[in-house]
Design a protein around this motif. Structure first.
Motif, PDB file in Angstrom:
ATOM      1  N   GLY A 186      -5.237  12.110  -8.386  1.00 18.40           N
ATOM      2  CA  GLY A 186      -4.432  13.044  -9.404  1.00 18.40           C
ATOM      3  C   GLY A 186      -2.894  12.241  -9.171  1.00 18.40           C
ATOM      4  O   GLY A 186      -2.081  12.719 -10.220  1.00 18.40           O
ATOM      5  N   LEU A 187      -2.520  11.291  -8.408  1.00 19.18           N
ATOM      6  CA  LEU A 187      -1.420  10.594  -8.444  1.00 19.18           C
ATOM      7  C   LEU A 187      -1.535   9.020  -8.653  1.00 19.18           C
ATOM      8  O   LEU A 187      -0.474   8.470  -8.529  1.00 19.18           O
ATOM      9  N   ASP A 188      -2.712   8.672  -8.734  1.00 18.39           N
ATOM     10  CA  ASP A 188      -3.047   7.153  -8.649  1.00 18.39           C
ATOM     11  C   ASP A 188      -3.234   6.489  -9.942  1.00 18.39           C
ATOM     12  O   ASP A 188      -3.504   7.229 -11.031  1.00 18.39           O
ATOM     13  N   TYR A 189      -3.066   5.265  -9.976  1.00 26.81           N
ATOM     14  CA  TYR A 189      -2.893   4.430 -11.231  1.00 26.81           C
ATOM     15  C   TYR A 189      -3.119   2.964 -10.564  1.00 26.81           C
ATOM     16  O   TYR A 189      -2.787   2.822  -9.471  1.00 26.81           O
ATOM     17  N   LEU A 190      -3.055   2.064 -11.575  1.00 28.38           N
ATOM     18  CA  LEU A 190      -3.053   0.560 -11.457  1.00 28.38           C
ATOM     19  C   LEU A 190      -2.083  -0.017 -12.542  1.00 28.38           C
ATOM     20  O   LEU A 190      -2.012   0.470 -13.572  1.00 28.38           O
ATOM     21  N   THR A 191      -1.287  -1.039 -12.113  1.00 27.97           N
ATOM     22  CA  THR A 191      -0.257  -1.441 -12.975  1.00 27.97           C
ATOM     23  C   THR A 191      -0.427  -3.181 -13.186  1.00 27.97           C
ATOM     24  O   THR A 191      -0.517  -3.686 -12.152  1.00 27.97           O
ATOM     25  N   THR A 192       0.132  -3.771 -14.044  1.00 24.53           N
ATOM     26  CA  THR A 192       0.433  -5.344 -14.229  1.00 24.53           C
ATOM     27  C   THR A 192       1.294  -5.586 -13.260  1.00 24.53           C
ATOM     28  O   THR A 192       2.425  -5.120 -13.215  1.00 24.53           O
ATOM     29  N   LYS A 193       0.848  -6.807 -12.683  1.00 25.79           N
ATOM     30  CA  LYS A 193       1.762  -7.372 -11.754  1.00 25.79           C
ATOM     31  C   LYS A 193       3.151  -8.019 -12.366  1.00 25.79           C
ATOM     32  O   LYS A 193       4.014  -7.823 -11.752  1.00 25.79           O
ATOM     33  N   ASN A 194       2.926  -8.586 -13.449  1.00 25.33           N
ATOM     34  CA  ASN A 194       3.922  -8.912 -14.230  1.00 25.33           C
ATOM     35  C   ASN A 194       3.726  -8.956 -15.859  1.00 25.33           C
ATOM     36  O   ASN A 194       3.014  -9.727 -16.156  1.00 25.33           O
ATOM     37  N   LEU A 195       4.498  -7.701 -16.286  1.00 21.94           N
ATOM     38  CA  LEU A 195       3.998  -7.552 -17.766  1.00 21.94           C
ATOM     39  C   LEU A 195       4.710  -8.549 -18.652  1.00 21.94           C
ATOM     40  O   LEU A 195       3.568  -8.809 -19.665  1.00 21.94           O
ATOM     41  N   SER A 196       5.563  -9.450 -18.585  1.00 18.44           N
ATOM     42  CA  SER A 196       5.855 -10.323 -19.460  1.00 18.44           C
ATOM     43  C   SER A 196       5.020 -11.266 -19.441  1.00 18.44           C
ATOM     44  O   SER A 196       4.752 -12.234 -20.265  1.00 18.44           O
ATOM     45  N   PRO A 203       0.881  -1.205  -0.058  1.00 23.70           N
ATOM     46  CA  PRO A 203      -0.035   0.069   0.062  1.00 23.70           C
ATOM     47  C   PRO A 203       0.911   1.338  -0.043  1.00 23.70           C
ATOM     48  O   PRO A 203       1.860   1.348   0.729  1.00 23.70           O
ATOM     49  N   SER A 204       0.350   2.197  -0.877  1.00 20.80           N
ATOM     50  CA  SER A 204       1.201   3.488  -0.971  1.00 20.80           C
ATOM     51  C   SER A 204       0.333   4.538  -1.511  1.00 20.80           C
ATOM     52  O   SER A 204      -0.844   4.430  -1.827  1.00 20.80           O
ATOM     53  N   THR A 205       0.873   5.743  -1.403  1.00 21.32           N
ATOM     54  CA  THR A 205      -0.018   6.863  -1.927  1.00 21.32           C
ATOM     55  C   THR A 205      -0.486   6.911  -3.329  1.00 21.32           C
ATOM     56  O   THR A 205      -1.041   7.755  -3.765  1.00 21.32           O
ATOM     57  N   ASP A 206       0.157   5.932  -4.365  1.00 21.14           N
ATOM     58  CA  ASP A 206      -0.169   5.711  -5.746  1.00 21.14           C
ATOM     59  C   ASP A 206      -1.502   4.860  -5.676  1.00 21.14           C
ATOM     60  O   ASP A 206      -1.815   4.551  -6.889  1.00 21.14           O
ATOM     61  N   ASP A 207      -1.903   4.382  -4.833  1.00 20.45           N
ATOM     62  CA  ASP A 207      -3.233   3.429  -4.811  1.00 20.45           C
ATOM     63  C   ASP A 207      -4.417   4.253  -5.001  1.00 20.45           C
ATOM     64  O   ASP A 207      -4.616   5.211  -4.143  1.00 20.45           O
ATOM     65  N   PRO A 208      -5.523   3.992  -5.974  1.00 19.04           N
ATOM     66  CA  PRO A 208      -6.728   4.739  -5.874  1.00 19.04           C
ATOM     67  C   PRO A 208      -7.507   4.121  -4.494  1.00 19.04           C
ATOM     68  O   PRO A 208      -7.341   2.986  -3.845  1.00 19.04           O
ATOM     69  N   THR A 218      -0.359  10.814 -15.027  1.00 16.31           N
ATOM     70  CA  THR A 218      -1.760  10.192 -14.113  1.00 16.31           C
ATOM     71  C   THR A 218      -2.887  11.145 -14.401  1.00 16.31           C
ATOM     72  O   THR A 218      -2.823  12.368 -14.706  1.00 16.31           O
ATOM     73  N   MET A 219      -3.973  10.359 -14.213  1.00 20.30           N
ATOM     74  CA  MET A 219      -5.332  11.072 -14.646  1.00 20.30           C
ATOM     75  C   MET A 219      -5.558  12.249 -13.323  1.00 20.30           C
ATOM     76  O   MET A 219      -5.127  11.953 -12.296  1.00 20.30           O
ATOM     77  N   ASN A 220      -6.213  13.076 -13.645  1.00 19.94           N
ATOM     78  CA  ASN A 220      -6.680  14.239 -12.705  1.00 19.94           C
ATOM     79  C   ASN A 220      -7.278  13.891 -11.406  1.00 19.94           C
ATOM     80  O   ASN A 220      -8.266  12.568 -11.471  1.00 19.94           O
ATOM     81  N   LEU A 221      -7.393  14.635 -10.553  1.00 22.02           N
ATOM     82  CA  LEU A 221      -8.329  14.352  -9.239  1.00 22.02           C
ATOM     83  C   LEU A 221      -9.748  14.329  -9.611  1.00 22.02           C
ATOM     84  O   LEU A 221     -10.437  14.789 -10.541  1.00 22.02           O
TER      85      LEU A 221
END
Length: 280
Positions: free
Chosen positions: A101-111, A79-84, A242-245
């Motif tokens: 305004g700083l959040d996003y989601l990311t693939t666990k393992n792109l490959s 958990p961190s400040t970049d979590d929606p 990142t997308m806006n607030l």
């Protein structure tokens, strides 16, 4: 009147939105090329807590495993400040991920997420990505809807809210603009983009709150190298663009085919019913 059937499927009058055989309540019931279907409104995809946004497709069309296509909230499993922020009740069609305004989601393992890892490659004959979200009240059309970082040494693909698709092949970045017009603020949208990396004519199709495609032609920079960096939604690669607030993310899905209007409409109808709102 829209009546809830469970798992996000509904009927309006006498017709259901599922056109498949009823074996799955998810997008693989209506379009066979699905590899990932992640949704904030489905409890099996997000239970309301934890770092994993889970893929709902048991047998992805590209041969990857179901969990190969899971995402982290933020950039990692910590958990961190970049979590929606998950907002609403798990399993409710009104639920969403809210962004500060700083959040996003990311693939666990792109490959391991084969279709997303190969999305930018010019030996891939078909890919599509669909995202449903609510545009921020004060929007920036330079922000990224999804993608990984594009740059001179990257192998990546990215799309922005202004309708530009950017592809990097390790030595240069190609830009195709005008796939759709700038995002209207505070509006629920579905964006579907599909492309054929092996072609250069009529090889990109896009739908934005429409049941009819806009078709474009573009030449990607030649590459058969798998994606570099991470692949994110509501940003590109570790928080760039990142997308806006107060952007609200509802869901993301993708597959390994160059789709046309019939498949796009099947996706739209299914998500209209799942989310109990009309995108198109």
């Amino acid at each position: 009147m829209l009546v809830r059937l469970g798992h996000g499927l509904s009927v309006d009058g006498c017709s259901t939105t599922s056109t498949g055989g009823g074996s799955s309540p998810y997008l693989d019931d209506v379009i066979p090329s699905v590899c990932g279907d992640l949704d904030a409104t489905i409890a099996d995809s997000y239970s309301g807590s934890g770092q994993t946004w889970a893929n709902l497709i048991a047998s992805p069309a590209d041969g990857s495993a179901q969990t190969d296509n899971d995402f982290w909230l933020g950039f990692t499993g910590t958990p961190s400040t970049d979590d929606p922020t998950f907002t609403g009740t798990p399993g409710d069609p009104a639920a969403y991920f809210n962004h500060d305004g700083l959040d996003y989601l990311t693939t666990k393992n792109l490959s391991a997420a084969l279709t997303l890892s190969n999305a930018h490659k010019t030996d891939q004959a078909g890919t599509w990505i669909a995202v449903t979200y609510k545009v921020a009240p004060a929007t920036s059309n330079a922000d990224s809807i999804w993608g990984n970082r594009v740059g001179a040494t990257d192998h990546a693909l990215q799309i922005k809210q202004n309708g530009s698709l950017l592809q990097s092949n390790g030595s240069a970045t190609a830009v195709k603009s005008g796939l759709f017009s700038n995002m209207p603020a505070a509006t629920d949208v579905i964006i579907i983009v599909s492309w054929d990396g092996t072609a250069t004519t009529n090889n990109i199709r896009a739908w934005r709150n429409s049941r009819t495609k806009t078709e474009s032609s573009a030449a990607f920079g030649a590459t058969t190298t798998a994606g570099s960096n991470s692949f994110s939604v509501m940003a590109s690669n570790n928080g760039t663009g990142t997308m806006n607030l107060d952007t609200r993310l509802y869901g993301m899905a993708w597959g390994n085919a160059f789709i046309d209007d019939a498949d796009a409409v099947a996706i739209i109808d299914h998500l209209n019913a799942r989310h109990e709102r009309t995108y198109a």
